[in-house]
Design a protein around this motif. Sequence first.
Motif, short mmCIF file in Angstrom:
data_model
loop_
_atom_site.label_atom_id
_atom_site.label_comp_id
_atom_site.label_asym_id
_atom_site.label_seq_id
_atom_site.Cartn_x
_atom_site.Cartn_y
_atom_site.Cartn_z
N LYS A 45 14.56 20.47 -35.96
CA LYS A 45 15.42 20.71 -34.79
C LYS A 45 14.60 20.59 -33.51
CE LYS A 45 18.51 24.29 -33.05
NZ LYS A 45 19.04 25.63 -33.32
N ASN A 48 13.65 17.04 -32.95
CA ASN A 48 14.79 16.13 -32.94
C ASN A 48 14.58 15.00 -33.94
OD1 ASN A 48 17.31 15.22 -32.20
ND2 ASN A 48 16.57 14.07 -30.44
N PHE A 105 13.81 23.08 -41.15
CA PHE A 105 14.97 23.10 -40.26
C PHE A 105 14.54 23.28 -38.81
CE2 PHE A 105 16.85 24.34 -44.28
CZ PHE A 105 17.99 23.58 -44.31
N ASP A 106 13.79 24.36 -38.57
CA ASP A 106 13.39 24.65 -37.19
C ASP A 106 12.44 23.59 -36.64
OD1 ASP A 106 14.93 26.97 -37.13
OD2 ASP A 106 13.32 28.15 -38.05
N LYS A 142 20.39 28.46 -45.04
CA LYS A 142 19.32 27.46 -45.06
C LYS A 142 18.55 27.51 -46.37
CE LYS A 142 18.54 27.57 -40.08
NZ LYS A 142 17.60 27.92 -39.02
N MET A 174 24.14 16.91 -30.12
CA MET A 174 23.48 17.70 -31.15
C MET A 174 22.68 16.77 -32.05
SD MET A 174 26.48 20.50 -32.04
CE MET A 174 25.88 20.79 -33.66
N ASN A 175 21.55 17.28 -32.53
CA ASN A 175 20.77 16.44 -33.42
C ASN A 175 21.13 16.73 -34.88
OD1 ASN A 175 19.12 18.58 -34.48
ND2 ASN A 175 17.72 18.40 -32.75
N GLU A 206 23.01 22.91 -39.30
CA GLU A 206 23.20 24.34 -39.05
C GLU A 206 24.66 24.67 -38.80
OE1 GLU A 206 20.59 25.39 -35.81
OE2 GLU A 206 19.15 26.25 -37.22
N TRP A 225 19.67 18.25 -37.36
CA TRP A 225 19.49 19.61 -37.86
C TRP A 225 20.47 20.59 -37.23
CZ3 TRP A 225 17.19 19.85 -42.25
CH2 TRP A 225 16.23 18.90 -42.57
N GLU A 226 20.86 20.37 -35.98
CA GLU A 226 21.87 21.21 -35.36
C GLU A 226 23.21 21.02 -36.05
OE1 GLU A 226 21.32 19.78 -31.39
OE2 GLU A 226 20.19 21.56 -30.80
N ASN A 227 23.51 19.78 -36.43
CA ASN A 227 24.74 19.50 -37.16
C ASN A 227 24.71 20.16 -38.53
OD1 ASN A 227 25.99 17.97 -35.15
ND2 ASN A 227 24.90 16.13 -35.77
#
Length: 112
Positions: free
Chosen positions: A36, A39, A32-33, A18, A1-2, A8, A4-6
């Motif tokens: 993500k 990456n 965020f998007d 958010k 996970m990158n 989220e 931003w995934e962490n």
Amino acid sequence: MNFWENVEFELEKQGKYKKELAAAVGINASNFDKGKARNSIPSADKALKIAGFLGVPLENLLELNKTAPSQKTGDHTCVYELEKTLNSLSEEDASHLLYIAKRLADVKSVKK
């Protein structure tokens, strides 16, 4: 996970949004998007503010102390993903899954 995934994942886990984070740390929620998808990692000061808002060590968001997302809990390689999935379930569905897991553990202990 990158990164931003962490972020989220932590937001979901804590029941935060958010928009709240964006307002608290002074960034645009659309970052965020974009982050993500790319990456990418925000600047150091923003990353620290994000970690502070979430109340987690920055290392957790960057996964500096982890070898892989699936290994976040040591020998149980699926526990991290299972926790993420459980957080998305209703209380009733989560209790059913817990029942299944306990039964599976009982069956495995009998086989030994």
